[in-house]
Motif scaffolding. Structure first.
Motif, PDB file in Angstrom:
ATOM      1  N   UNK A 159       0.850  -1.190   0.000  1.00  0.00           N
ATOM      2  CA  UNK A 159       0.000   0.000   0.000  1.00  0.00           C
ATOM      3  C   UNK A 159       0.887   1.241   0.000  1.00  0.00           C
ATOM      4  N   UNK A 160       0.660   2.130  -0.966  1.00  0.00           N
ATOM      5  CA  UNK A 160       1.397   3.395  -1.004  1.00  0.00           C
ATOM      6  C   UNK A 160       0.775   4.390  -0.027  1.00  0.00           C
ATOM      7  N   UNK A 161       1.437   5.510   0.145  1.00  0.00           N
ATOM      8  CA  UNK A 161       1.019   6.555   1.085  1.00  0.00           C
ATOM      9  C   UNK A 161       0.101   7.537   0.354  1.00  0.00           C
ATOM     10  N   UNK A 179      -7.298  11.231   6.946  1.00  0.00           N
ATOM     11  CA  UNK A 179      -6.575  10.203   6.203  1.00  0.00           C
ATOM     12  C   UNK A 179      -5.152  10.038   6.707  1.00  0.00           C
ATOM     13  N   UNK A 180      -4.503  11.135   7.087  1.00  0.00           N
ATOM     14  CA  UNK A 180      -3.146  11.016   7.603  1.00  0.00           C
ATOM     15  C   UNK A 180      -3.120  10.313   8.964  1.00  0.00           C
ATOM     16  N   UNK A 181      -4.157  10.533   9.762  1.00  0.00           N
ATOM     17  CA  UNK A 181      -4.252   9.783  11.026  1.00  0.00           C
ATOM     18  C   UNK A 181      -4.374   8.293  10.734  1.00  0.00           C
ATOM     19  N   UNK A 182      -5.194   7.955   9.744  1.00  0.00           N
ATOM     20  CA  UNK A 182      -5.308   6.552   9.329  1.00  0.00           C
ATOM     21  C   UNK A 182      -3.970   6.006   8.855  1.00  0.00           C
ATOM     22  N   UNK A 183      -3.256   6.810   8.054  1.00  0.00           N
ATOM     23  CA  UNK A 183      -1.933   6.383   7.568  1.00  0.00           C
ATOM     24  C   UNK A 183      -0.993   6.097   8.729  1.00  0.00           C
ATOM     25  N   UNK A 184      -1.015   6.972   9.722  1.00  0.00           N
ATOM     26  CA  UNK A 184      -0.106   6.830  10.861  1.00  0.00           C
ATOM     27  C   UNK A 184      -0.437   5.615  11.704  1.00  0.00           C
ATOM     28  N   UNK A 185      -1.719   5.458  12.040  1.00  0.00           N
ATOM     29  CA  UNK A 185      -2.118   4.406  12.980  1.00  0.00           C
ATOM     30  C   UNK A 185      -2.266   3.050  12.297  1.00  0.00           C
ATOM     31  N   UNK A 186      -3.017   3.015  11.202  1.00  0.00           N
ATOM     32  CA  UNK A 186      -3.383   1.736  10.599  1.00  0.00           C
ATOM     33  C   UNK A 186      -2.381   1.247   9.554  1.00  0.00           C
ATOM     34  N   UNK A 187      -1.427   2.093   9.197  1.00  0.00           N
ATOM     35  CA  UNK A 187      -0.429   1.659   8.218  1.00  0.00           C
ATOM     36  C   UNK A 187       0.982   1.753   8.807  1.00  0.00           C
ATOM     37  N   UNK A 241       3.848  -1.581   3.633  1.00  0.00           N
ATOM     38  CA  UNK A 241       3.516  -0.155   3.528  1.00  0.00           C
ATOM     39  C   UNK A 241       4.698   0.599   2.949  1.00  0.00           C
ATOM     40  N   UNK A 242       4.405   1.569   2.084  1.00  0.00           N
ATOM     41  CA  UNK A 242       5.438   2.366   1.416  1.00  0.00           C
ATOM     42  C   UNK A 242       5.228   3.836   1.799  1.00  0.00           C
ATOM     43  N   UNK A 243       5.741   4.265   2.945  1.00  0.00           N
ATOM     44  CA  UNK A 243       5.438   5.610   3.458  1.00  0.00           C
ATOM     45  C   UNK A 243       6.011   6.749   2.626  1.00  0.00           C
ATOM     46  N   UNK A 244       7.028   6.471   1.804  1.00  0.00           N
ATOM     47  CA  UNK A 244       7.646   7.532   0.997  1.00  0.00           C
ATOM     48  C   UNK A 244       7.177   7.515  -0.455  1.00  0.00           C
ATOM     49  N   UNK A 245       6.206   6.688  -0.763  1.00  0.00           N
ATOM     50  CA  UNK A 245       5.662   6.599  -2.125  1.00  0.00           C
ATOM     51  C   UNK A 245       4.257   7.186  -2.110  1.00  0.00           C
ATOM     52  N   UNK A 246       4.095   8.367  -2.719  1.00  0.00           N
ATOM     53  CA  UNK A 246       2.877   9.140  -2.526  1.00  0.00           C
ATOM     54  C   UNK A 246       1.889   8.998  -3.688  1.00  0.00           C
ATOM     55  N   UNK A 247       0.623   8.934  -3.319  1.00  0.00           N
ATOM     56  CA  UNK A 247      -0.482   8.978  -4.264  1.00  0.00           C
ATOM     57  C   UNK A 247      -1.392  10.119  -3.813  1.00  0.00           C
ATOM     58  N   UNK A 248      -1.586  11.107  -4.677  1.00  0.00           N
ATOM     59  CA  UNK A 248      -2.388  12.272  -4.317  1.00  0.00           C
ATOM     60  C   UNK A 248      -3.849  12.005  -4.652  1.00  0.00           C
ATOM     61  N   UNK A 249      -4.705  12.258  -3.667  1.00  0.00           N
ATOM     62  CA  UNK A 249      -6.110  11.874  -3.752  1.00  0.00           C
ATOM     63  C   UNK A 249      -6.994  13.072  -3.425  1.00  0.00           C
ATOM     64  N   UNK A 250      -8.064  13.250  -4.204  1.00  0.00           N
ATOM     65  CA  UNK A 250      -8.960  14.381  -3.965  1.00  0.00           C
ATOM     66  C   UNK A 250      -9.778  14.148  -2.703  1.00  0.00           C
ATOM     67  N   UNK A 251      -9.819  15.166  -1.831  1.00  0.00           N
ATOM     68  CA  UNK A 251     -10.526  15.039  -0.567  1.00  0.00           C
ATOM     69  C   UNK A 251     -11.941  15.619  -0.671  1.00  0.00           C
ATOM     70  N   UNK A 252     -12.792  15.147   0.216  1.00  0.00           N
ATOM     71  CA  UNK A 252     -14.186  15.589   0.296  1.00  0.00           C
ATOM     72  C   UNK A 252     -14.241  17.107   0.502  1.00  0.00           C
ATOM     73  N   UNK A 253     -15.164  17.761  -0.214  1.00  0.00           N
ATOM     74  CA  UNK A 253     -15.213  19.227  -0.151  1.00  0.00           C
ATOM     75  C   UNK A 253     -16.531  19.790   0.369  1.00  0.00           C
ATOM     76  N   UNK A 254     -17.516  18.924   0.630  1.00  0.00           N
ATOM     77  CA  UNK A 254     -18.781  19.432   1.160  1.00  0.00           C
ATOM     78  C   UNK A 254     -19.421  18.388   2.066  1.00  0.00           C
ATOM     79  N   UNK A 255     -20.340  18.834   2.912  1.00  0.00           N
ATOM     80  CA  UNK A 255     -20.921  17.971   3.929  1.00  0.00           C
ATOM     81  C   UNK A 255     -21.775  16.860   3.322  1.00  0.00           C
ATOM     82  N   UNK A 256     -22.402  17.126   2.171  1.00  0.00           N
ATOM     83  CA  UNK A 256     -23.221  16.097   1.530  1.00  0.00           C
ATOM     84  C   UNK A 256     -22.384  14.900   1.119  1.00  0.00           C
TER      85      UNK A 256
END
Length: 389
Positions: A159-161, A179-187, A241-256
């Motif tokens: 799994x990449x970061x 998501x970064x908390x998930x990366x830290x704890x679960x990965x 886990x590959x903590x230095x290999x990054x995948x950029x992901x679009x984050x949620x932008x509204x409450x809906x």
């Protein structure tokens, strides 16, 4: 009456303490020495980048462009876009690029159907399958990092970061931090204690034949990565886990979108907990701790609900009898420590303080989702991408 309330207090306290101590242990474990980086590979494996794209016309080009820009031999990888209900103009534009376009038409679309259809279309001449979402962007050295990781014959799954591509409003910032908390704890924390890292749905890499054969039996409507994860863990597979290999992901932008996404996650969590609970005793007997750990995650209290209800119970028991409330405030402090350790320093700015003001509302949205789970895992819930915040 007070005796009954005392029993309820302690039962709830033990339940919440188990959840919070679990987070704290893995959060602190993330501070251990860095994971060793793999040595450069001596040969280039054949890689299939699989990109399911359901109505992703707004973002698919950016993802494909980043994949085409890889510093990796062009004859050693294929970009496979699985187009599901995208516009003819988008498909026409993609067909002009040096990629493999697989158009699919399902009455009820799912990621698992798209991935299986793609692998049936492209054949088996690959060593590694990489899964990306259509809104993902990767750096030029992404495939080289994957190839280096899989040069070790013991590595079958990695799994990449995944990190935030956008921080354009408070909701996106909170989603990025979550998501970064998930990366830290679960990965990262898990990997540093020798446990399997959690999969996240994209930025994943698998030994191709293992992924193909496993996915053939995955029929998930929502949360296909959870079913895939639990299936492979039960087989005794280990996730790197590959903590230095990054995948950029679009984050949620509204409450809906936040509410719909979290409802989908909650539903998948409960569904796969029920589905795989029957294997727990065999896993315990086989000392398959990775599977047991993942099954615990399925029954654990979601983090946002854990924060909100811990605070509520601390206030409630303090008002009822202040000495009872002390242990709840201690628990809340331990939870705060676990989360603060897990948040990258770059997010600890004044802007975070402003964004945290919306936490009570997001907690209410999450709590409301508890009553909306019925049937949520039986239909595909799509999160739209590429929409300005």
């Amino acid at each position: 009456m007070e005796h009954i309330i005392s029993i309820i207090d302690w039962l709830l306290y033990i339940l919440f303490a188990i959840n919070i101590l679990y987070l704290l242990i893995y959060s602190l474990a993330s501070r251990r020495p860095p994971l060793p980086r793999p040595a450069p590979a001596k040969e280039h494996k054949r890689i299939a980048i699989l990109i399911p794209a359901y109505r992703e016309d707004a973002v698919i080009s950016e993802c494909v462009d980043a994949c085409l820009d890889q510093d990796y031999p062009s004859d050693k990888f294929d970009i496979v876009v699985i187009s599901d209900r995208m516009q003819p103009a988008t498909n026409a534009s993609l067909s002009k690029l040096p990629i493999r376009l697989v158009e699919v038409h399902f009455e009820n679309s799912t990621k698992s159907k798209s991935l299986n259809a793609a692998m049936a279309a492209i054949g088996n001449d690959y060593d590694i399958a990489v899964i990306l979402d259509a809104d993902n962007v990767v750096t030029y050295d992404f495939l080289n990092d994957i190839n280096d990781q899989f040069a070790n014959p013991k590595v079958e799954i990695a799994q990449a970061h995944r990190v935030a591509k956008n921080l354009n409003n408070d909701m996106a910032l909170l989603d990025a931090i979550s998501e970064e908390i998930n990366n830290t704890i679960f990965r990262l924390g898990h990997a540093k204690l020798g446990m399997s890292a959690a999969l996240i749905g994209s930025g994943m890499a698998f030994r191709y034949d293992l992924f193909r054969d496993t996915m053939a039996n995955v029929k998930a409507v929502g949360g296909f990565d959870r079913e895939l994860e639990l299936t492979l863990l039960y087989q005794g597979k280990h996730f790197h886990y590959m903590p230095e290999t990054f995948v950029f992901d679009e984050k949620i932008q509204n409450t809906g979108d936040f509410s719909r996404q979290r409802r989908r996650w909650l539903s998948a969590q409960w569904h796969y907990c029920q589905m795989f609970a029957k294997y727990l005793w065999k896993a315990l007997a086989a000392r398959n701790w990775d599977f047991c750990d993942k099954l615990f995650q399925q029954v654990s209290i979601p983090r946002l609900l854990l924060m909100g209800f811990t605070f509520f119970l601390a206030v409630a028991f303090t008002c009822y009898r202040w000495i009872w409330g002390i242990k709840w405030w201690v628990l809340l402090i331990l939870l705060a420590v676990a989360l603060l350790v897990a948040v990258p320093k770059r997010y600890c700015t004044s802007r975070l303080g402003m964004a945290l003001q919306s936490l009570p509302y997001t907690f209410l949205l999450m709590a409301a989702n508890i009553f909306k789970l019925r049937g949520a895992n039986k239909k595909f819930i799509h999160t739209e991408h590429g929409v300005p915040g």
